[in-house]
Motif scaffolding. Structure first.
Motif, short mmCIF file in Angstrom:
data_model
loop_
_atom_site.label_atom_id
_atom_site.label_comp_id
_atom_site.label_asym_id
_atom_site.label_seq_id
_atom_site.Cartn_x
_atom_site.Cartn_y
_atom_site.Cartn_z
N ALA A 12 0.83 -1.20 0.00
CA ALA A 12 0.00 0.00 0.00
C ALA A 12 0.87 1.25 0.00
O ALA A 12 0.57 2.23 -0.70
CB ALA A 12 -0.92 0.00 1.21
N ARG A 13 1.95 1.24 0.76
CA ARG A 13 2.88 2.39 0.77
C ARG A 13 3.47 2.60 -0.63
O ARG A 13 3.56 3.73 -1.11
CB ARG A 13 4.00 2.16 1.79
N GLN A 14 3.85 1.51 -1.27
CA GLN A 14 4.41 1.62 -2.61
C GLN A 14 3.37 2.19 -3.59
O GLN A 14 3.70 3.02 -4.45
CB GLN A 14 4.90 0.26 -3.10
N ALA A 15 2.11 1.76 -3.44
CA ALA A 15 1.06 2.27 -4.32
C ALA A 15 0.85 3.76 -4.11
O ALA A 15 0.67 4.52 -5.08
CB ALA A 15 -0.24 1.50 -4.07
N ILE A 16 0.87 4.19 -2.87
CA ILE A 16 0.74 5.62 -2.57
C ILE A 16 1.90 6.40 -3.19
O ILE A 16 1.70 7.45 -3.81
CB ILE A 16 0.69 5.85 -1.05
N ASN A 17 3.11 5.87 -3.05
CA ASN A 17 4.27 6.58 -3.59
C ASN A 17 4.27 6.62 -5.11
O ASN A 17 4.74 7.60 -5.71
CB ASN A 17 5.56 5.97 -3.05
N VAL A 18 3.77 5.57 -5.75
CA VAL A 18 3.64 5.61 -7.21
C VAL A 18 2.72 6.76 -7.61
O VAL A 18 3.00 7.50 -8.56
CB VAL A 18 3.11 4.27 -7.75
N TRP A 19 1.62 6.92 -6.89
CA TRP A 19 0.69 8.03 -7.20
C TRP A 19 1.36 9.37 -6.97
O TRP A 19 1.24 10.29 -7.79
CB TRP A 19 -0.57 7.90 -6.36
#
Length: 280
Positions: free
Chosen positions: A216-223
């Protein structure tokens, strides 16, 4: 008064306040003494307390060219772990760097970090989205906004139980929506809005994040990193993570709790902010 100089403020109350506001994470000492001491410059018998009381901010006269950055964040911006009175938060380091360059020496840094704060949830203090009007829009001279929020939202979801994949996806979508609202509101005011990537926190014993929390952290950072979502990005994650274990802080930048940076970590964060973002 010179830039970055400490300010002493004396306040007298005719009676004990029925209510008081305070900043428990001020990392700066206050002194309390009985009686009318407004003219007392020594406070010899005063009691030291490591927090601020009553004062929410200080406004000063400034040149017409003066500008300000609001750093909207949680305990990492508030400066958890910084020795009292040492001014070693990443925002302090950024302010010192700004003051030494001709194109940015008129830029102030307003630290609006609250320990335990969340982007959307009511964790500690009013959430970042809800305090936008008071902490960003109403600040005199503000021209820039740095948003470094989200680690407590991500950690809290799975702290007491394992979140389902559907809950994780919905949580990420809500957080993205929160960031987007802050960006839209900042742009409507003519502010440059800068996103800070969420830093690693694997190994933290309070949140004990699992692989799903890291995803989830990685997904947030991609955004956050996606061009157009913010006006610019400061990749704090890339700066402080361990290249060998990118879900964790680099040991030299880890305070020991695997969430908050060490003093070296805060310095690295301050040094990673491109001053060109704020140059005239």
């Amino acid at each position: 008064m010179k830039a970055l100089q400490d300010v002493a403020i004396s306040t007298r109350f005719a009676a004990l306040p029925q209510q008081q506001t305070g900043h428990g994470g001020a990392r700066t000492r206050s002194w309390i003494a009985p009686g009318d001491r407004l003219g007392d410059s020594t406070f010899a018998d005063a009691t030291p307390v490591e927090r601020w009381f009553q004062i929410a901010g200080v406004e000063v006269d400034a040149a017409p060219t003066a500008r300000a950055i609001v750093a909207l964040g949680d305990s990492i911006t508030d400066g958890y772990g910084v020795k009292d009175g040492s001014h070693q938060r990443w925002t302090d380091g950024l302010a010192r760097r700004l003051s030494t360059h001709a194109t940015t020496q008129d830029v102030a840094v307003l630290n609006h970090g609250i320990g335990g704060n969340c982007l959307l949830a009511e964790c500690s203090g009013t959430n970042a989205l809800a305090r936008f009007d008071s902490d960003v829009a109403s600040q005199p001279g503000v021209r820039y906004l740095i948003v470094l929020e989200g680690i407590n939202d991500l950690g809290a979801l799975g702290r007491e139980r394992v979140a389902t994949p559907e809950e994780r996806r919905a949580h990420v979508a809500r957080m993205v929506g929160g960031y987007a609202q802050i960006v839209a509101r900042a742009r409507a005011l003519g502010l440059k809005v800068i996103g800070g990537t969420v830093m690693p926190f694997a190994g933290n014993e309070y949140y004990h994040p699992d692989a799903a929390a890291e995803a989830a952290r990685q997904a947030i950072n991609v955004w956050i990193r996606t061009p157009g979502h913010f006006d610019a990005v400061i990749d704090f994650d890339q700066v402080v993570r361990d290249p060998a274990r990118p879900d964790r802080l680099l040991p030299a930048y880890d305070s020991g709790d695997h969430l908050h940076p060490s003093m070296a970590g805060y310095r690295a964060m301050a040094d990673a902010v491109p001053l060109t973002l704020f140059a005239r």
